[in-house]
Design a protein around this motif. Structure first.
Motif: not given
Length: 250
Positions: A192-213
């Motif tokens: 039940a807390k999985l989504e909240r855990h993921l959203t609390r992680l820091p943003a380290n890359i951009t959406v464009k980098q996500m596509d490449s990754l």
């Protein structure tokens, strides 16, 4: 004449689109009512909480309106009704969501199902590694980087996570890699807390980098083999042999 001919199809198309929207809205209302009916039967506190919140907010609106007088005597009670209905709906949504997660908790495939229902820009690849006992590792690409989510027996999932982390690190360079085990044990994240855990992680890359990754990671493929993960949670009481036959037929 040509304009008249063009106008008729356009008018018919608008009418058809309007009818489709009405049908979709009606279907959503029907689904919402069915969900409310089921939740009300299972959750005896739902109606008292919803009615209590609604009446409290309306009462506050009426009281403040009477105290203020003038135009507020009309506007604040009306605003209270709208806000009360909104809060009651939010209570229903959250209690229904909690009920769904409680039912899915501990079932095979529950983590994959939860990841598929993440809100936001997440790229989920379920079952990148798995065992014959349906222990699995799912890969999520998001603004934090790469998150490897394991579900199943911790003693079997930890080696899977370590191996997948090594495979992934060869391709992602300095992009952060996080690993999570879904469960209720020490160091694990409840479903039940999985989504909240993921959203609390820091943003380290951009959406464009996500596509490449994501395109680079697709080259890794999957090591799940014949033990493909089921689509959605499976009852914990199901016999493993019957479950495996069902999955193979899919």
């Amino acid at each position: 004449m040509a304009k008249l001919r063009d106008a008729k199809p356009s008018k018919a198309a608008r009418a058809e689109a309007k009818a489709a929207r009405k049908a979709a809205a009606k279907e959503r209302r029907s689904q919402l009512w069915q969900a409310f009916t089921v939740q009300r039967q299972e959750d005896k506190r739902l109606l008292p909480y919803m009615l209590g919140a609604f009446l409290l907010i309306v009462g506050i609106g009426v009281a403040v309106g009477v105290w203020s007088g003038g135009f507020a005597l009309i506007s604040l009670p009306a605003l209270g009704v709208v806000l009360g209905a909104l809060v009651a709906f939010i209570i229903f949504g959250r209690r229904a969501q909690r009920s769904v997660y409680n039912k899915a908790d501990g079932q095979t495939g529950a983590a994959a199902w939860a990841l598929d229902n993440l809100r936001g820009k997440w790229r989920v690849t379920p079952g990148v590694a798995a065992t014959g006992h349906f222990d699995a590792v799912h890969r999520v690409v998001g603004r934090p980087g790469v998150i490897l989510v394991g579900e199943g027996s911790a003693s079997r999932v930890k080696p899977l996570l370590a191996q997948e982390k090594k495979r992934t690190a060869r391709l992602v360079g300095d992009v952060p890699i996080y690993d999570v085990i879904v469960g209720n044990g020490d160091g694990e994240v409840p479903l039940a807390k999985l989504e909240r855990h993921l959203t609390r992680l820091p943003a380290n890359i951009t959406v464009k980098q996500m596509d490449s990754l994501e395109s680079r990671l697709s080259a890794l493929g999957s090591r799940a083999g014949t033990a493909a993960m089921p689509k959605g949670p499976l009852p914990g009481t199901a016999k493993m042999r019957g479950v495996q036959r069902t999955v193979r037929r899919r």
